[in-house]
Design an enzyme around this catalytic site. Structure first.
Site, PDB file in Angstrom:
ATOM      1  N   TYR A   1      22.387  43.486 -22.184  1.00  0.00           N
ATOM      2  CA  TYR A   1      23.786  43.035 -22.094  1.00  0.00           C
ATOM      3  C   TYR A   1      24.634  44.143 -21.463  1.00  0.00           C
ATOM      4  CZ  TYR A   1      28.326  41.145 -23.586  1.00  0.00           C
ATOM      5  OH  TYR A   1      29.620  40.656 -23.607  1.00  0.00           O
TER       6      TYR A   1
ATOM      7  N   LYS B   1      26.945  44.034 -17.959  1.00  0.00           N
ATOM      8  CA  LYS B   1      28.397  44.228 -17.940  1.00  0.00           C
ATOM      9  C   LYS B   1      28.779  45.457 -17.094  1.00  0.00           C
ATOM     10  CE  LYS B   1      29.362  40.529 -20.082  1.00  0.00           C
ATOM     11  NZ  LYS B   1      30.142  39.460 -19.441  1.00  0.00           N
TER      12      LYS B   1
HETATM   13  N1  LIG Z   1      33.077  37.891 -27.671  1.00  0.00           N
HETATM   14  C1  LIG Z   1      33.019  39.186 -27.404  1.00  0.00           C
HETATM   15  O1  LIG Z   1      32.952  40.032 -28.310  1.00  0.00           O
HETATM   16  C2  LIG Z   1      33.065  39.666 -25.975  1.00  0.00           C
HETATM   17  C3  LIG Z   1      33.344  41.027 -25.738  1.00  0.00           C
HETATM   18  C4  LIG Z   1      33.362  41.500 -24.417  1.00  0.00           C
HETATM   19  C5  LIG Z   1      33.125  40.643 -23.361  1.00  0.00           C
HETATM   20  N2  LIG Z   1      32.868  39.314 -23.619  1.00  0.00           N
HETATM   21  C6  LIG Z   1      32.581  38.456 -22.463  1.00  0.00           C
HETATM   22  O2  LIG Z   1      33.557  37.444 -22.382  1.00  0.00           O
HETATM   23  C7  LIG Z   1      32.985  36.267 -21.782  1.00  0.00           C
HETATM   24  C8  LIG Z   1      33.270  35.066 -22.659  1.00  0.00           C
HETATM   25  O3  LIG Z   1      32.631  35.284 -23.896  1.00  0.00           O
HETATM   26  P1  LIG Z   1      32.998  34.468 -25.227  1.00  0.00           P
HETATM   27  O4  LIG Z   1      33.070  35.462 -26.310  1.00  0.00           O
HETATM   28  O5  LIG Z   1      34.115  33.545 -24.986  1.00  0.00           O
HETATM   29  O6  LIG Z   1      31.610  33.663 -25.415  1.00  0.00           O
HETATM   30  P2  LIG Z   1      31.322  32.163 -25.877  1.00  0.00           P
HETATM   31  O7  LIG Z   1      29.900  32.155 -26.295  1.00  0.00           O
HETATM   32  O8  LIG Z   1      32.347  31.713 -26.876  1.00  0.00           O
HETATM   33  O9  LIG Z   1      31.526  31.323 -24.530  1.00  0.00           O
HETATM   34  C9  LIG Z   1      30.666  31.473 -23.433  1.00  0.00           C
HETATM   35  C10 LIG Z   1      30.664  30.189 -22.640  1.00  0.00           C
HETATM   36  O10 LIG Z   1      29.826  30.379 -21.488  1.00  0.00           O
HETATM   37  C11 LIG Z   1      29.130  29.163 -21.276  1.00  0.00           C
HETATM   38  N3  LIG Z   1      27.925  29.368 -20.489  1.00  0.00           N
HETATM   39  C12 LIG Z   1      26.760  29.968 -20.866  1.00  0.00           C
HETATM   40  N4  LIG Z   1      25.853  29.907 -19.876  1.00  0.00           N
HETATM   41  C13 LIG Z   1      26.448  29.259 -18.843  1.00  0.00           C
HETATM   42  C14 LIG Z   1      26.017  28.890 -17.536  1.00  0.00           C
HETATM   43  N5  LIG Z   1      24.770  29.155 -17.082  1.00  0.00           N
HETATM   44  N6  LIG Z   1      26.889  28.247 -16.727  1.00  0.00           N
HETATM   45  C15 LIG Z   1      28.141  27.956 -17.168  1.00  0.00           C
HETATM   46  N7  LIG Z   1      28.599  28.270 -18.404  1.00  0.00           N
HETATM   47  C16 LIG Z   1      27.764  28.920 -19.226  1.00  0.00           C
HETATM   48  C17 LIG Z   1      28.819  28.647 -22.681  1.00  0.00           C
HETATM   49  O11 LIG Z   1      28.490  27.259 -22.681  1.00  0.00           O
HETATM   50  C18 LIG Z   1      30.106  28.969 -23.409  1.00  0.00           C
HETATM   51  O12 LIG Z   1      31.008  27.897 -23.359  1.00  0.00           O
HETATM   52  C19 LIG Z   1      31.500  36.569 -21.611  1.00  0.00           C
HETATM   53  O13 LIG Z   1      31.264  36.980 -20.282  1.00  0.00           O
HETATM   54  C20 LIG Z   1      31.260  37.720 -22.573  1.00  0.00           C
HETATM   55  O14 LIG Z   1      30.163  38.514 -22.197  1.00  0.00           O
HETATM   56  C21 LIG Z   1      32.850  38.817 -24.894  1.00  0.00           C
END
Ligand SMILES: NC(=O)c1ccc[n+]([C@@H]2O[C@H](COP(=O)([O-])OP(=O)(O)OC[C@H]3O[C@@H](n4cnc5c(N)ncnc54)[C@H](O)[C@@H]3O)[C@@H](O)[C@H]2O)c1
Length: 262
Positions: A156, A160
């Site tokens: 991961y 990133k």
């Molecule tokens: N939640 C955290 O702690 C956090 C921290 C830093 C960065 N992020 C980043 O923020 C972004 C959003 O994360 P989140 O926390 O909302 O996650 P989440 O799991 O709530 O949402 C992720 C979404 O991506 C969709 N997805 C997965 N594979 C896919 C594909 N092949 N094509 C299209 N859609 C797809 C899923 O269906 C889901 O709706 C991500 O890139 C994550 O890495 C999250």
């Protein structure tokens, strides 16, 4: 904050990962600010629920970010419905963790495909579409994991870090053509993405409390914290910001929580 009010009136946005978490709230905040929003996700049913939560003009599109043909279909629909795209938010992402030495190649490939290749394909498709109009904004989701390693999230972290580097390179490509490309690096955000981590803790609140202890501001982020910053970066108020990754981390990567006097 400028993200409040109707600051996005007339803007046409595509948000990936729209069925859940940060992507869902980003869609509803863009719609509330007056934008037209394509809520794109591999989970169409979830994206449709997001559309129902949007106050204004929004539609759901099934998008698998790992596939160029799926990107073409999604952006074709956006142009057909709204005339053009002004803002792309690459929010789709997955998280997988586990012991580094036991981590499978399949899990590594899945993370690279969605988090890195998916963001790359989105940048490329949006750049091809928006560059000829001489303006546009792409916002990518990186993470504090880009610069802070975690032993059980090595893959991961790599994706990133890749997103942050990709953001700089694509920003260089677009700069002379009026295109801005930025990234956000959030700390822990309480979304479904953390579901595969919370099984390792006695309870989800216990996990969030432990995470909050690592954050000088004393809490994990909400999806709205991140969505507000996305709208800020997408706005004309950020007209001179490109290539940057903005840390939305409550101070986590700036220093240690002040515990040294106890
Ligand atoms: N939640 C955290 O702690 C956090 C921290 C830093 C960065 N992020 C980043 O923020 C972004 C959003 O994360 P989140 O926390 O909302 O996650 P989440 O799991 O709530 O949402 C992720 C979404 O991506 C969709 N997805 C997965 N594979 C896919 C594909 N092949 N094509 C299209 N859609 C797809 C899923 O269906 C889901 O709706 C991500 O890139 C994550 O890495 C999250």
């Amino acid at each position: 904050m400028q993200a409040q009010g109707k600051t996005m009136t007339g803007k046409r946005c595509v948000v990936t990962g729209a069925a859940s978490g940060i992507g869902r709230v980003t869609c509803t905040e863009f719609a509330r600010a007056g934008a037209k929003v394509v809520c794109a996700d591999i989970n169409l049913e979830g994206a449709q629920k997001t559309v129902e939560a949007c106050a204004g003009d929004a539609l759901a599109v099934r998008l698998d970010v790992t596939r160029p043909d799926s990107w073409k279909n999604c952006l074709d629909i956006a142009v057909e419905e709204f005339g053009q795209v002004d803002i792309l938010v690459n929010c789709a992402g997955i998280g997988r963790n586990g012991d580094f030495e036991a981590f499978s190649l399949a899990d590594w490939n899945a993370l690279i495909a969605v988090n890195l290749t998916g963001t790359y394909l989105g940048c490329q498709a949006a750049m091809r579409l928006m560059r000829p109009q001489g303006s546009g904004v792409i916002i990518n989701l990186s993470s504090i994991a880009a610069t802070t390693g975690g032993a059980d999230i090595a893959a991961y972290c790599a994706t990133k870090g890749g997103v942050a580097a990709l953001t700089k390179a694509v920003a260089m490509h677009g700069a002379a053509h009026g295109m801005r490309v930025c990234a956000l690096a959030p700390t822990y955000v309480d979304t479904e993405l953390l579901d595969n981590a919370d099984i390792h803790f006695p309870s989800r609140p216990a996990m969030l409390d432990l995470m909050a202890e690592l954050i000088p501001m004393g809490r994990v982020a909400t999806p709205k914290d991140i969505a507000d910053t996305i709208l800020l970066l997408a706005s004309d108020g950020a007209a001179m910001i490109t290539g940057s990754t903005l840390y939305v981390d409550g101070g986590q990567t700036s220093g240690m929580p002040s515990r040294h006097s106890e």
